[in-house]
Motif scaffolding. Structure first.
Motif, mmCIF file in Angstrom:
data_model
loop_
_atom_site.group_PDB
_atom_site.id
_atom_site.type_symbol
_atom_site.label_atom_id
_atom_site.label_comp_id
_atom_site.label_asym_id
_atom_site.label_seq_id
_atom_site.Cartn_x
_atom_site.Cartn_y
_atom_site.Cartn_z
ATOM 1 N N LYS A 105 -71.087 -72.752 -76.113
ATOM 2 C CA LYS A 105 -69.782 -72.955 -75.496
ATOM 3 C C LYS A 105 -69.875 -73.494 -74.087
ATOM 4 C CE LYS A 105 -67.476 -69.654 -78.311
ATOM 5 N NZ LYS A 105 -67.277 -68.214 -78.461
ATOM 6 N N VAL A 106 -71.029 -73.318 -73.453
ATOM 7 C CA VAL A 106 -71.138 -73.853 -72.098
ATOM 8 C C VAL A 106 -71.800 -75.221 -72.113
ATOM 9 C CG1 VAL A 106 -71.975 -73.389 -69.779
ATOM 10 C CG2 VAL A 106 -71.268 -71.511 -71.231
ATOM 11 N N LEU A 107 -72.722 -75.414 -73.049
ATOM 12 C CA LEU A 107 -73.471 -76.676 -73.028
ATOM 13 C C LEU A 107 -73.045 -77.641 -74.129
ATOM 14 C CD1 LEU A 107 -76.942 -75.132 -72.252
ATOM 15 C CD2 LEU A 107 -75.344 -76.214 -70.683
ATOM 16 N N LEU A 108 -73.144 -77.177 -75.368
ATOM 17 C CA LEU A 108 -73.018 -78.120 -76.471
ATOM 18 C C LEU A 108 -71.582 -78.636 -76.637
ATOM 19 C CD1 LEU A 108 -74.676 -79.492 -78.550
ATOM 20 C CD2 LEU A 108 -74.155 -77.659 -80.154
ATOM 21 N N ILE A 109 -70.656 -77.687 -76.787
ATOM 22 C CA ILE A 109 -69.272 -78.107 -77.083
ATOM 23 C C ILE A 109 -68.671 -78.928 -75.943
ATOM 24 C CG2 ILE A 109 -66.949 -77.259 -77.542
ATOM 25 C CD1 ILE A 109 -68.111 -75.164 -79.270
ATOM 26 N N PRO A 110 -68.827 -78.480 -74.676
ATOM 27 C CA PRO A 110 -68.300 -79.340 -73.612
ATOM 28 C C PRO A 110 -68.904 -80.730 -73.632
ATOM 29 C CG PRO A 110 -68.713 -77.180 -72.756
ATOM 30 C CD PRO A 110 -69.247 -77.190 -74.141
#
Lengths: 320, 219, 664
Positions: free
Chosen positions: B70-75
Motif C-alpha cells: 500500500k505504500v510502494l506498489l499500489i501508489p
C-alpha cells in the motif's frame, strides 16, 4: 497577585510590543530567502513603523470620528489579546478577565471596528475589503473557538492559563484530538493573519487583496498602528499556537529562574515557527476568493471532529 | 507505558480519520494518491505498534506486507495510471465540498454512535479506535459516491479497505495470516483489473467520466 | 405588596390610554405628557418587580370577568423577572415614542396612545395571570392591541396584508395554547395554574401538552417553521411598536414556554429538550442567514429577532435536557444564559428598532440601498446605535456577549450526559452556536455600515435631521441597559437566582457571588470573565497608544480627498450596496435560498438588476395549506346561491337535524 506575576504580565506585554515587528521581519526574511530573493533587513518593520509615524496624516474630508478612533481601538484590542495569552508564564493578573471565548470575542471586536472603519469613507475598496474580511471572520472565528474548545475539553476549563498549565505540566499524554485542532488552527491562523493561500500581505492587486484593501485609505500614524496591530496579531496567534501545541517551557511563575529560562525558549520556538510559516507560504499558491469559504469550512469541521474524538476516546466519567 | 502506547495508537487512528476526511474534501487526483500513501504509512505504523504491544510476530509480517503493497506498489501503479491517462487535473465533485464535509461529520457521529457498545465490550489496547475505523470506511464510501471520475473512485475504494484493515488490527489484533494474504492478493488483483477497466472506459468514451456509463443502459 | 403595585401600574397604563382616547388629535398632550408618563409607570413596574424577586409568591383573586370565573393573579420570581424586562424596556420605548409619533401618519395619536398602553397592560397581565382563562383573555387582548398597532399605517395594502397574516398566525398559536391547557387540566375542569401544577399527568399526556405549548408559544416566538408572520409584521409596524413587539412581546412566548415546561409540568422528558434544541438551532441559523441577505433594514432586524429567539429556545432545550437527567446546576447555568439573553436582546433589539425609526423619519427610506453616511448628519442616533449594533453582534464587553458566553459554558461543562448520542451532540451544537454568533457579527456590520457609514447614496440624505431629545433620551436608557448588562454580569445575574430556584430548584448563587468584578460560573480556575477589566484594558491601551503617538511624534492632520483609484467620475451610488454585502452569504448558503434574479443584458437601454429572496417555508408549507383551504371554501361556496328560500331551507334542515338529535 504578587510582584512576580505582575512582572510577568508587564514582561508579557512589552515583549509582545517589541518582538511582534521582529517576528514579521523574520518571516519576511525567510520568505525572501526561500524565494531566492535578497532579503530585507530583519529590522525593516521597525524602520517602516518609524517612517510612518513621522509622516503627515491625511484624512478624507468625509471621514467620521469612528474612522480616526479605529486604529487606536484595534491596536488596543491586539495589545490586550497578547496580554492575556500566556507566553512566558501562566500566572498573569489580567488572565482572569478574559478566557478563550472572550479572546475570540476580542479578535472579533477588532475585526468589526476595522471593517466599520473601512466602510466609513465610502470608497469602493474599503467596503469590498470589509465584506471579504467579515466573510473570513464569520468562518474563522467559530473555527478558532472550536480549536480552543478541543483544548478546553481536555482540561475542562476555558481559562487559557488553566488550559496551558494543564497541557504543559502533566505527565506525557498524547491527545489525538489536538492533531485535528492543530491542523485546523494552522488553517485558521493563515486566514486570520492574511497569509498566502487566503490573502497575500504583499499584494495590492484589486482582485485578490483583503487585508490591504481594508486599510487602503489609511496613512501615516494610523497606518503604522494598523501595521503594528497586524504584527501583534501574528505574534498573538503564534504564541497561542505554541501555548496550545508546544506548551513546554512556559513557566507557572513560581520561580523567577524559570521565567528567565522561558524567554530564550520562546524566542527559539517563535523563530522556528516563523520559518515554517514562510515555508508554508512559499509552497502554497494563492487561492481564489470563492475557495476561501471551503478552506475555512474544512478548518471548522476538522476542529469539530477533534472535539468529537475527545468525547469518543475519553472513557465515561474519566473526563478530567 | 502501555497507556502511552494506547494513546499513540489513538493518535494514529485520529490521523487515519483525518486523512480520510482530507480525501473526502480533496479535488486533485495527485493529492488523493499522496493522501492514500500517507494512510498506508499510518497503517504500517499502527500495525507494528499493535504487534509490539501484544507481541504477536505475525502482525510484523502484515505490517511489512502493507508497506510493500500500500505504500510502494499500489501508489506506484496509480502514478503510472495517471501518467498514462493524463488526468492530473482537478476533478469536480457531484455536491459542493462544504456540504460533503457536513455529511461527513454526520457519518462520523453515526459511526461513533454505532461503535460505542462494541468498543465497550472489547478489551484490546485501543478500544476507542473501532469507531474511528468504522468512520474511515463510511467516509471512503462517501468519497466514492461523490466523485464522478473513475480514478478517484478507485482510490477511495482502496482507502476503504485501509479502514477495514485498521479495524481488524486494532480490535482483534489482526486476522489469520492466510486471510490477510488472501485479501492483499485480492486488492492487488482488483486494482489491476480496475486499471484495465479504466483504459477500456477511456478507449470507449474518450474520458473517465463515469456518467458516460449511463449511456449503456437499455432504453 | 408588589402585586398590588403591579396592578396599579396596569391601571395607570389603562388610564393613560383612556386619556389618550379623549385627546384624540391633541398631539402635544399625547406626546409630551402621556407617553412620558407611561414611561414613568414602566420604571415603577420595573422597581416593583425587582422588589418582588425576593419575596415569596403572592396571589390575588379579582372577581372580574365572567361570574364564577374570577381572574387569578400570582407574582412569583419567574413572573417578576419578566415584569422587570417589560418595565425596563417599555420605559425607554415609551420615552422614544413620545418624540416619535407625528401628526398625519395614519391612526390619530390619541388612538395610538390607547392601543400602545393597552398592549403594555395586557402583556403585564399575561405574565401575572394564574389561571388559563385569564391567561387566554390577556393573551388575546395582547394580540389584538398589537394587531391594531401594526396596521397603524393602514392605508398601505402591504401593511394591511402583513397585519392580517399576523392576526391569523396569532390565532392559530392561541388555539394551540388553549388545547394545551385543555390537556393539562386532566379532566378536573379546574383551570387554575395551581391545579395544573398538582396534576400528575401520564407521560404521553404531558408530552402532548408540551408539544401543544411548543406549537402555541413557538408561533409567537417565531420558531421555525411558524416564524412566517414575524418578518412581515415587525417591519410593517411603526418603529416603537416594532421595538415593543420584538423586544418585549416575543419574550412573553418564552415566558409561557418556561412556565409550562419547568413550572407546571415540572419534570421535562429528555426528548423535549432535544426537540427544543434542534428547533431552536435551526431557527437561529435560519434567522441569521436570512438576516444577512436582507436589504430592508427593519426586515433585517426582524430576521435577527428570529435568530435570537432561536438561541433562547436552544438554551431552554438544553436546560430541559439537563433537568430531565437531574443535572440541576447545569440546567440553572443554561437557563440563566437564556434569561440574560432575553433581557439583553430586549434592550438591544428595541434600541435598533428605535434607531430605524429615527432614520425612517429623517430620510423616509427603509431600503438599505438608498441610505448611507448618516453618521455625519445624525451623530446621536449613529453613536447610540453603534452600541446596540456591537451588543447585537455579541461582542465583548457588551450585553449580548455575556449570554453567549454563559450558553457556551453550559455546553462545555456538560460533564457527560448519560446518553452517548446526546453527548456527541455537544460539539455540534456548540459549533452551530459559534457560527450563528459570528454570522450575527457579519449581519450587524452590514446593518450599521450601510446605513450610517460611507457616503450618502441619495442627495436627500444630506438634509436628514437628528433625533429629538425625547427620542435620544429613550435610546440612551436602552444603551445604558446594553452597557450595564455587559459590564456588570455578576451582580446582575444575582437577579435571576430566585427565578432559577423556582425553575430548577438550585441556582448559581454560591459561585457567582464570589466576586463583583469577575463572572465565574463554576470555578475561577476553569472559567472567568471580567468585562470591566476587559473594557479598561482595551480603553487604556488605546489611550496610551494615542498619548505615546502624540508624545513621541506629532499630531498633524490634513484633510484631503479619498483615493479614487484613478477614476475621477465616481459617485456615491457606486459604493458597495447591501445586496453586495450579502452576496458571499448568498453564495455560500445558496441551497437554502429561493432566489428570483433579474439580470440586465448587455443591450439594455435602462439596465435593471434585482434580486429577491423568498422565504422557502412559504412555498413548502403555507402555500399548500392555503390552496387546500381555497379548495375547501370553494366547495362550501357551492352551498351559497344567494336565494333567500335556499338559506331558509338550510336553517330548516338544521332545525330538523337538531330536533332529531335531541329526541335520541
Amino acid at each position: 497577585m504578587n510582584g512576580l506575576s505582575l512582572l510577568a504580565q508587564l514582561l508579557d506585554i512589552l515583549l509582545a510590543l517589541l518582538l511582534a515587528p521582529l517576528l514579521t521581519g523574520w518571516v519576511n526574511q525567510w520568505r525572501a530567502w526561500l524565494q531566492n530573493k535578497t532579503a530585507p533587513s530583519l529590522f525593516q518593520p521597525y524602520y517602516t513603523l518609524h517612517k510612518l509615524f513621522h509622516k503627515e496624516l491625511i484624512v478624507a474630508h468625509q471621514a467620521s470620528p469612528l474612522y480616526r478612533a479605529a486604529p487606536y481601538i484595534v491596536f488596543g484590542c491586539m495589545v490586550l489579546a497578547s496580554a492575556i495569552i500566556p507566553t512566558l508564564s501562566t500566572d498573569l493578573p489580567l488572565a482572569p478577565a478574559a478566557d478563550a471565548i472572550a479572546l475570540v470575542g476580542l479578535f472579533a471586536l477588532a475585526r468589526v471596528f476595522l471593517s466599520l472603519a473601512a466602510m466609513d469613507v465610502g470608497t469602493a475598496f474599503g467596503t469590498l475589503g470589509a465584506r471579504r474580511d467579515m466573510l473570513i471572520g464569520f468562518l474563522a472565528e467559530p473555527a478558532l473557538l472550536m480549536v480552543l474548545f478541543s483544548a478546553s475539553l481536555i482540561s475542562r476549563a476555558t481559562s487559557l492559563s488553566t488550559i496551558v498549565e494543564g497541557l504543559a505540566h502533566q505527565t506525557l499524554v498524547i491527545h489525538p484530538s489536538l492533531a485535528f485542532a492543530g491542523v485546523a488552527f494552522t488553517l485558521v491562523s493563515l486566514a486570520e493573519n492574511a497569509r498566502i493561500p487566503v490573502d497575500n500581505p504583499t499584494t495590492h492587486l484589486e482582485l485578490t487583496m483583503i487585508h490591504e484593501s481594508l486599510i487602503l485609505e489609511y496613512s501615516a500614524r494610523h497606518l503604522a498602528l494598523f501595521e503594528w496591530a497586524a504584527s501583534l496579531k501574528l505574534f498573538a496567534y503564534s504564541c497561542m499556537g505554541l501555548a496550545l501545541f508546544f506548551p513546554w517551557g512556559i513557566a507557572n511563575a513560581k520561580t523567577p529562574l524559570l521565567l528567565l529560562l522561558a524567554l530564550p525558549l520562546l524566542v527559539f520556538k517563535l523563530a522556528v515557527g516563523g520559518a515554517l510559516l514562510a515555508l508554508l507560504e512559499t509552497f502554497s499558491a494563492k487561492m481564489r476568493i470563492f475557495r476561501v469559504p471551503e478552506f475555512l469550512a474544512t478548518a471548522f469541521l476538522l476542529a469539530v471532529i477533534g472535539m468529537l474524538i475527545t468525547l469518543l476516546l475519553t472513557p465515561f466519567g474519566k473526563a478530567a | 507505558m502501555s497507556a502511552l502506547i494506547a494513546q499513540f495508537i489513538n493518535l494514529l487512528a485520529a490521523l487515519l480519520l483525518m486523512l480520510s476526511f482530507a480525501m473526502l474534501a480533496q479535488r486533485r487526483i495527485l493529492t488523493l494518491i499522496h493522501l492514500f500513501t500517507l494512510q498506508g504509512i499510518t497503517l504500517v505504523l499502527s500495525t507494528t505498534v499493535v504487534g509490539y504491544v501484544t507481541s504477536q510476530p505475525h502482525l510484523y509480517y502484515s505490517a511489512l506486507l502493507t508497506l510493500l503493497l500500500k505504500v510502494l506498489l499500489i501508489p506506484a501503479l496509480l502514478y503510472r495510471v495517471i501518467d498514462r491517462l493524463r488526468v492530473r487535473r482537478e476533478v469536480e465533485t457531484l455536491i459542493n465540498i462544504p456540504t460533503i464535509m457536513l455529511l461527513g461529520i454526520l457519518l462520523v457521529m453515526l459511526a461513533f454512535y454505532l461503535a460505542q457498545p462494541l468498543s465497550q465490550m472489547s478489551s484490546s489496547v485501543a478500544r476507542g479506535t473501532l469507531g474511528i475505523a468504522l468512520a474511515c470506511v463510511l467516509l471512503s464510501f462517501m468519497t466514492m459516491i461523490t466523485r464522478s471520475k473513475a480514478l478517484p473512485q478507485v482510490i477511495a475504494f482502496l482507502s476503504m479497505e485501509n479502514g477495514l484493515f485498521f479495524a481488524a488490527t486494532s480490535a482483534t489484533y489482526g486476522m489469520p495470516m492466510v486471510v490477510e494474504l488472501g485479501i492483499a492478493l485480492d486488492v492487488l488483483v482488483g486494482i489491476l483489473i480496475l486499471g484495465v477497466f479504466l483504459f477500456h472506459i477511456r478507449e470507449q468514451f474518450d474520458s473517465l467520466d463515469m456518467s458516460n456509463l449511463e449511456q449503456l443502459r437499455d432504453e | 405588596m408588589p402585586l398590588d403595585f403591579v396592578l396599579w401600574a396596569v391601571l395607570a397604563w389603562l388610564l393613560i390610554g383612556t386619556l389618550g382616547l379623549m385627546a384624540l388629535r391633541h398631539l402635544k398632550l399625547v406626546a409630551r405628557v402621556l407617553f412620558p408618563a407611561g414611561a414613568l409607570v414602566g420604571l415603577c413596574l420595573f422597581g416593583a418587580a425587582a422588589l418582588a424577586l425576593d419575596t415569596p409568591p403572592h396571589t390575588l383573586i379579582l372577581p372580574l370577568g365572567l361570574p364564577g370565573l374570577p381572574f387569578h393573579f400570582r407574582l412569583d420570581a419567574l413572573a417578576a423577572f419578566f415584569l422587570m424586562l417589560i418595565g425596563a424596556c417599555s420605559a425607554g420605548i415609551s420615552l422614544f415614542a413620545g418624540g416619535y409619533f407625528r401628526q398625519g401618519e395614519g391612526t390619530p395619536p390619541g388612538l395610538l396612545c390607547f392601543e400602545f398602553h393597552l398592549f403594555l397592560a395586557s402583556m403585564t397581565l399575561v405574565i401575572i395571570a394564574d389561571d388559563a382563562y385569564a391567561f387566554m383573555v390577556f393573551w388575546e387582548s395582547m394580540a389584538l392591541s398589537s394587531y391594531f398597532l401594526v396596521i397603524a399605517n393602514h392605508r398601505l395594502a402591504e401593511i394591511r396584508r402583513a397585519g392580517y397574516l399576523y392576526l391569523l398566525m396569532a390565532h392559530v398559536g392561541a388555539v394551540g395554547i388553549l388545547l394545551c391547557f385543555g390537556v393539562l387540566q386532566a379532566h378536573t375542569g379546574d383551570y387554575t395554574f395551581q391545579n395544573l401544577r398538582t396534576q400528575q399527568l401520564p407521560p404521553a399526556a404531558a408530552s402532548l401538552g408540551f408539544l401543544l405549548a411548543l406549537f402555541g408559544f413557538g408561533t409567537k416566538a417565531g420558531m421555525l417553521p411558524l416564524h412566517i408572520w414575524l418578518p412581515e409584521a415587525h417591519p410593517a409596524a411603526p418603529s416603537p411598536v416594532s421595538a415593543l413587539m420584538s423586544g418585549v412581546m416575543l419574550k412573553t412566548a418564552l415566558y409561557g414556554l418556561l412556565r409550562i415546561t419547568f413550572d407546571i409540568l415540572h419534570t421535562p422528558q429528555w426528548w423535549w429538550g432535544v426537540v427544543l434544541l434542534g428547533l431552536g438551532l435551526a431557527t437561529a441559523l435560519f434567522g441569521v442567514v436570512y438576516a444577512a441577505v436582507q436589504v430592508d433594514m427593519k426586515r433585517l432586524l426582524a430576521y435577527s429577532s428570529v435568530e435570537n429567539m432561536g438561541l433562547m429556545l436552544a438554551g431552554t432545550g438544553l436546560a430541559a435536557l439537563f433537568s430531565a437527567y437531574h443535572m440541576y446546576p447545569m440546567a440553572a447555568l443554561a437557563l440563566s444564559a437564556v434569561l440574560y439573553h432575553a433581557f439583553s436582546h430586549a434592550c438591544f433589539k428595541s434600541l435598533l428598532f428605535l434607531a430605524t425609526g429615527s432614520v425612517l423619519h429623517a430620510t423616509h427610506e427603509r431600503s438599505l440601498g438608498k441610505l448611507g453616511g448618516l453618521i455625519r448628519t445624525m451623530p446621536w442616533v449613529a453613536w447610540l446605535t453603534l452600541i446596540g449594533t456591537l451588543t447585537s453582534a455579541g461582542l465583548p464587553p457588551l450585553g449580548g456577549f455575556v449570554s453567549e458566553w454563559l450558553l457556551l459554558q453550559s455546553f462545555l461543562f456538560t460533564p457527560g450526559l448519560p446518553n452517548s448520542f446526546l453527548n456527541m451532540l455537544v460539539p455540534v451544537v456548540a459549533a452551530v452556536i459559534a457560527l450563528v454568533a459570528a454570522l450575527a457579527g457579519y449581519t450587524m456590520v452590514k446593518f450599521y455600515g450601510v446605513i450610517f457609514l460611507g457616503q450618502p447614496r441619495e442627495d436627500k440624505l444630506a438634509q436628514a435631521k437628528d433625533a429629538r431629545w425625547l427620542e435620544r433620551l429613550g435610546m440612551l436608557w436602552l444603551v445604558a441597559g446594553c452597557l450595564g448588562l455587559g459590564l456588570f454580569p455578576a451582580p446582575l445575574l444575582a437577579f435571576t437566582h430566585e427565578t432559577m430556584h423556582l425553575l430548577t430548584g438550585t441556582s448559581l448563587a454560591e459561585v457567582t457571588q464570589q466576586s463583583f468584578w469577575l463572572l465565574i460560573p463554576v470555578a475561577q480556575q476553569s472559567a472567568s470573565y471580567g468585562p470591566i477589566i476587559f473594557l479598561l484594558g482595551v480603553v487604556s491601551c488605546s489611550l496610551l497608544a494615542y498619548a505615546f503617538v502624540r508624545w513621541f511624534y506629532h499630531g498633524q492632520l490634513r484633510r484631503g480627498a479619498p483615493w479614487d483609484c484613478g477614476f475621477a467620475a465616481q459617485t456615491p451610488r457606486m459604493q458597495d450596496t447591501a445586496e453586495g454585502f450579502g452576496q458571499p452569504i448568498r453564495q455560500i448558503f445558496e441551497p437554502f435560498f429561493t432566489l428570483q434574479r433579474e439580470l440586465p443584458s448587455a443591450f439594455d437601454q435602462a439596465p435593471h438588476y434585482r434580486v429577491q429572496i423568498f422565504d422557502p417555508f412559504w412555498n413548502w408549507l403555507y402555500q399548500p395549506v392555503v390552496l387546500m383551504l381555497n379548495v375547501c371554501s370553494r366547495t362550501v361556496g357551492h352551498l351559497q346561491q344567494g336565494r333567500i328560500a335556499r338559506y331558509l331551507l338550510y336553517s330548516f334542515l338544521t332545525l330538523i337535524a337538531i330536533l332529531l338529535l335531541v329526541k335520541r
